[in-house]
Motif scaffolding. Structure first.
Motif: not given
Length: 339
Positions: A229-239
């Motif tokens: 779940k944390a990676f989902d949020k981080i990747i959303d931020f990166v995009k």
């Protein structure tokens, strides 16, 4: 002499054994321009009774209590504290830890030269282990901050960092409510957004290591889900931030994902590895071949991440084989190991 107001934010939840020591360390600060914000997160013990009795007999600091209507977690507690804070800088302190008497004074000192977005202090574990801070008395700016974070030179935890409040608010650097490992998301965003940072070599924070049992398969599986779940949020931020071709961004995200998968194999949690590999596989946000062509990664990282370029069932086998060749058979230390 620069004398900014500092808001110390302390979420309180079931810490009756530790809260008095925490409060003593705040009220014993050599730096005096402090406000204290305590957030009652609806625990089940008498922590808040202890807090209220303590505040009634200690009046040297301007103290405020914010009460949640129900338990909302550490992230919500920190966010509520930020909303109330009137200081130019905020400082997060966990209620089972405590700070040195010169903590705030030492962290404010570099601000006499420059109003840094973040000032980071060193810390020590209660069990005697050394901290993982590898920078001392150094000023960082712009890309240096993210690169140093990617290389593990300063720690992920939100505590023991003096943060300029306007910097946090202007960049929406609040904590993700409802998530564990909230510091992983927050610190990544902070590293991307901060333009100035100073790291001091003073030990200013004492981190309590509570005794715990050996991690079980069930608790590890819960941890894996939290990280996903944390990676989902981080990747959303990166995009959203247009950072998909960032070198350090790739190193942080894919390095930690590998650390988790390899940790499962190292602990012989093969069932969990097989179960969750595809979830990590589906979190690919840039092809490793593209990353290699754009000089984001070198050839060794390309070999590590080639599993993304084949079907998931084959990638799972490739990843495990790569782990065996590099770590299990050769005994090399795992980068980013988790458990």
């Amino acid at each position: 002499m620069y004398n900014p107001k500092i808001s110390i934010i302390v979420p309180v939840y079931n810490v009756s054994q530790y809260i008095t020591k925490c409060l003593d360390s705040i009220y014993g600060q050599t730096y005096k321009n402090i406000e204290l914000i305590l957030v009652d997160d609806c625990g089940s013990d008498d922590s808040m009774t202890i807090v209220q009795d303590y505040l009634a007999s200690h009046v040297s600091i301007d103290a405020h209590i914010i009460s949640h209507k129900k338990n909302r977690g550490l992230s919500a507690g920190r966010n509520s504290g930020m909303e109330k804070a009137s200081g130019e800088y905020v400082y997060f302190l966990d209620s089972d830890d405590y700070i040195t008497s010169d903590c705030i004074e030492a962290l404010v000192k570099p601000l006499n030269n420059k109003k840094y977005d973040v000032v980071v202090g060193d810390y020590q574990y209660s069990n005697g282990e050394k901290s993982d801070l590898k920078l001392h008395n150094e000023e960082l700016s712009g890309q240096q901050i993210l690169d140093s974070y990617a290389n593990g030179l300063w720690y992920v935890m939100a505590w023991n960092k003096l943060c300029r409040k306007d910097f946090l608010l202007d960049n929406n650097l609040t904590f993700e409510e409802g998530y564990l490992h909230e510091d992983v998301i927050w610190s990544f965003k902070l590293a991307c957004k901060a333009q100035s940072m100073y790291v001091i070599n003073n030990v200013t924070y004492n981190y309590l290591v509570r005794s715990s049992s050996i991690m079980t398969s069930m608790s590890i599986e819960h941890d894996v889900n939290v990280y996903l779940k944390a990676f989902d949020k981080i990747i959303d931020f990166v995009k959203a931030e247009g950072r998909i071709f960032g070198v350090s961004e790739y190193k942080i995200i894919e390095g930690k994902k590998c650390g988790i998968l390899y940790s499962l194999l190292q602990k012989k949690e093969f069932g969990l590895y097989n179960k969750y590999y595809k979830d990590f596989y589906l979190q690919r946000y840039v092809s490793p071949l593209t990353a290699y062509r754009k000089h984001i990664i070198n050839f060794s990282y390309l070999l590590r991440d080639l599993h993304y370029c084949v079907p998931a069932w084959l990638g799972r086998i490739y990843k495990r084989l790569f782990f065996n060749m590099l770590y299990a058979w050769r005994g090399k230390k795992i980068e980013g190991a988790v458990w």
